[in-house]
Write an enzyme that holds these catalytic residues in place. Structure first.
Site, short mmCIF file in Angstrom:
data_model
loop_
_atom_site.label_atom_id
_atom_site.label_comp_id
_atom_site.label_asym_id
_atom_site.label_seq_id
_atom_site.Cartn_x
_atom_site.Cartn_y
_atom_site.Cartn_z
N CYS A 113 -5.02 15.27 -4.52
CA CYS A 113 -5.78 14.28 -5.10
C CYS A 113 -7.57 14.65 -4.97
CB CYS A 113 -5.89 12.84 -4.31
SG CYS A 113 -4.25 12.17 -4.35
N HIS A 259 -12.20 8.80 -5.86
CA HIS A 259 -10.68 9.00 -5.90
C HIS A 259 -10.30 7.30 -5.82
CE1 HIS A 259 -6.60 9.76 -5.93
NE2 HIS A 259 -6.50 9.72 -4.54
N ASN A 289 -3.29 5.20 -8.57
CA ASN A 289 -3.67 6.43 -8.03
C ASN A 289 -3.03 7.48 -9.01
OD1 ASN A 289 -3.87 8.72 -6.63
ND2 ASN A 289 -3.18 7.77 -4.59
#
Ligand code: UT7
Length: 333
Positions: A113, A259, A289
């Protein structure tokens, strides 16, 4: 002096929408639980014939168009991904040929990520050193392919997508007021490798019937522990780059693009940094996500929505498997 500016942004998400109501029919969960615990309402899922490089190439074409750059001018294609098309060749090579970046070197960057922040750090080093002038950085993921759709604790969280930026060398000193990346910092803690991982399918546990039966080809996460470290480390990383840039205060930032992991994580980070309402850009309600894609996907939406202006200070923040985390501060061109 040379600075690294973002000359154009682009993104792409697959057409298929998976809503919380759809998930209610797949696992024992509820729209209420998912919304309250994560803020996510829907996510996109790649079509059966789409792989990460397809999403990446679509986002890259849009970023090149926005920058007014021909593919042949790109000197480096960098793809941040945790879900490459194959072990090798690199997904970046597949993107390179798909978009016609015939003069570029191409490689992948694996930082889950945090991949986009790692990519900014790497591209900035290349550009400042004079090695390259035009770098195409893409964050792209098909998380749906490593998601265990029978595990309610993880399958509600992730989605597919891609975001891209064209990074260019520009004259001037970004640390003295010119546009460009002022500072970026990247960090790792491999001791916590098992907080988020796909345990099987690699050289440690090669594919086998046993592995598939145990569902080890899918993502596993220690959500609660990850949550706490994510908040702490994103706050620390943010303060470190702001301090390095000569004591810029969080309140001086025009936009924070984090993020997009979980609304509660973002709220906690915003609270610790004492950000005001609307200072942090959030679009996780629509995409979930998307790992390395989430920061450039959010940035492209912010740019196209008129949220970023010349001279604005923009802070990028990310956290993910590795563990990895980092931050980058940029003055918009
Ligand atoms: O990309 C960066 C890396 N990842 C992250 O940033 C994720 C970080 N972690 C999180 O976002 C949160 O930890 C989650 C959203 C994954 C989970 O939220 P939580 O508040 O930490 O919940 P929990 O894991 O402590 O679980 C609470 C309860 C459990 O039930 P019991 O044991 O209290 O009876 C779970 O079984 O919620 C249950 N649960 C669910 N219930 C309905 C877990 N998943 C679900 C679900 N629907 N989908």
């Amino acid at each position: 002096m040379t600075a690294t500016i973002i000359a154009g942004t682009g993104s792409y998400v697959p057409d298929r929408v998976l809503t919380n109501a759809d998930l209610e029919r797949m696992v024992d969960t509820s729209d209420e639980w998912i919304t309250a615990r994560t803020g996510i309402r829907e996510r996109r899922i790649a079509a059966d014939d789409q792989a990460t490089s397809d999403l990446a190439a679509a986002a890259a074409r849009r970023a090149l168009e926005a920058a007014g750059m021909a593919p042949e001018e790109v000197e480096l294609v960098l793809v941040a991904t945790a879900t490459p098309d194959m072990f090798f060749p690199a997904t970046a090579c597949l993107v390179q040929t798909a978009i016609g970046a015939t003069n570029a070197a191409a490689f992948d960057l694996s930082a889950a990520c945090s991949g986009f922040i790692y990519g900014l750090n790497v591209a900035d080093a290349y550009i400042r050193s004079g090695t390259y002038r035009n770098v195409l950085l893409i964050g792209a993921e098909t998380m749906s392919r490593v998601t265990d759709w029978t595990d309610r604790s993880t399958c509600v969280l992730f989605g597919d997508g891609a975001g891209a930026v064209v990074l260019k060398a520009a004259p001037g000193d970004s640390r003295a007021g010119a546009p460009g990346i002022l500072h970026s910092r990247i960090h790792s803690d491999g001791a916590a490798w098992d907080y988020i991982c796909v345990p099987g399918g690699g050289s440690r546990l090669p594919p086998s019937n046993d592995l598939v039966e145990k569902r080890l080809q899918y993502l596993q996460m220690r959500g609660n522990e990850t949550f706490k470290v994510a908040v702490r480390n994103m706050e620390r990383a943010a303060r470190a780059v702001l301090d390095a840039a000569g004591g810029i205060k969080p309140q001086d930032l025009a936009l924070v693009v984090p993020h997009q992991a979980n609304m509660r994580i973002l709220n906690a980070v915003a609270e610790r940094l004492e950000l005001s309402e609307g200072q942090m850009f959030v679009n996780l309600q629509s995409y979930g996500n998307t790992s390395a894609a989430s920061v450039p996907l959010a940035l492209d939406e912010a740019v196209r929505g008129g949220r970023v202006h010349s001279g604005d200070l923009v802070l990028f923040l990310a956290f993910g498997s590795g563990l990895t985390w980092g931050a980058a501060l940029l003055r918009w061109a």
